[in-house]
Write an enzyme that holds these catalytic residues in place. Sequence first.
Site, PDB file in Angstrom:
ATOM      1  N   GLU A   1       0.807  -1.227   0.000  1.00 38.72           N
ATOM      2  CA  GLU A   1       0.000   0.000   0.000  1.00 38.72           C
ATOM      3  C   GLU A   1       0.835   1.268   0.000  1.00 38.72           C
ATOM      4  OE1 GLU A   1      -3.132  -0.021   2.889  1.00 38.72           O
ATOM      5  OE2 GLU A   1      -4.113  -1.747   1.973  1.00 38.72           O
TER       6      GLU A   1
ATOM      7  N   GLU B   1      -5.379  -8.451   0.030  1.00 37.94           N
ATOM      8  CA  GLU B   1      -6.092  -8.156   1.288  1.00 37.94           C
ATOM      9  C   GLU B   1      -7.541  -7.852   0.985  1.00 37.94           C
ATOM     10  OE1 GLU B   1      -4.778  -5.039   3.975  1.00 37.94           O
ATOM     11  OE2 GLU B   1      -2.689  -5.671   3.749  1.00 37.94           O
TER      12      GLU B   1
END
Length: 441
Positions: A164, A346
């Site tokens: 991320e 995720e």
Amino acid sequence: MTSLPKDFVWGVSTSAYQIEGAAAVDGRGPSIWDTRCRTAGGVVNGDSGDVACDHYHRYAEDVALMRDIGVGAYRFSVAWPRVLPRGRGAVNQPGLDFYDRLIDTVLEAGIEPWLCVYHWDLPQALQDRGGWADRDSAGWYADYTTLLARRYGDRVKRWITFNEFSVFTLFGYAIPWAAPGITDRDQHLRAIHHVNLAHGAGVDAIRALVPGASIGAVHNRQRVLPEGGRPENAEAAALLDEHWNLTFCDPQLLGHYPPRVARAIEPYVQAGDMARICRPMDWFGLNHYGPIFARVNPDTTWGYGWGDAPPDSPTYGVGWAVFPDAFRDELMEITRRYRMPIVITENGCGGSDSPDESGVIDDQHRINYLRLYNASMHEAIRGGADVRGYFVWSLLDNFEWGSGYGNRFGIVHVDFESQKRTPKASARWYADLIKRARSAA
Ligand code: FCB
């Protein structure tokens, strides 16, 4: 439901700082998150990852839990300050040994290790030298990645450069929701560019050292919508969309920055940089939870802030909105824009799950969420998205960054007093889903 390919990967994800604990054990150095946790107002409750799930000592029990659920893959991250306590220079042998033990135990359980090089825990010593705002950070990262590739590349074939990118750069350097908590446009832009350079250098190091490596980067992508659909929020949403969704994917995969960022970042880009950033990748790692709503806010670094979802949106657990269609749309958009295999690295659901009188944790809200999002994944696959794997966030309840221990994402409950692990109803549901998917393949 569509039947999935035989080699479709079902996994669970975690990250080092969120579960390992043992913060001052066996020579680990401090990270920017240790500092953040000691800063007043940095984390709800003054919680920290000092002990977390004590996974550093209990990893064998955690691997056994994964084996019981039946996952084929485990995505974890290495704590940079555990293997290089000052970020560069002297290595910490006990830290390197820990990941040897972990990787071997995972492999013995018949699970494939997926190693994420960086999940937000920069050594504090490197932050003291300027962190990602310093162009040298790309070289620090390349040296660290080289160390890991040399040491673990014989057994680990699945590599992730970063987790991320946009979250830790935006919240670390522009909106102070994460370590190191800086709010500065210039530092934010520098951090963006240097992290992109680091990614490229990391890919090259892994490619050179790990025969048969399969390399991805993990991007958080969620549609950014103007709050209330109002025109005055449109520019805020457009800029946040660039920062959140495009500033890393586009240069890494298409070789250029999106327009607003390209103009602002120009002073930091040197000749040859874009080719260093845009390296061949094997798959696109997607982390996705739900869409974001933006509103204009002149008091912030970039003039935008987080807005509210429409008042009638369905929500779960901690109040995040549930929009499974947005997940399908995101998978289709990635397919259209980047044309490559996707691994969902995720997806999951937070809450405040606690055991009932008989010790059962009946997290139906999480099962509902996972069911809806899996159905959307199947829709995207039918629509042409080349999805190769799905990882639930997370195996364990853990240290959820700024919200401390209050927001539980695990399919396994952790009692943080006793460190007792108890699979929730969702762990059984996931085990069953994996079994059914495998027998249908
Ligand atoms: C993601 C992070 C992960 C966890 C989940 C809930 O943004 O990558 O570490 O915090 O959100």
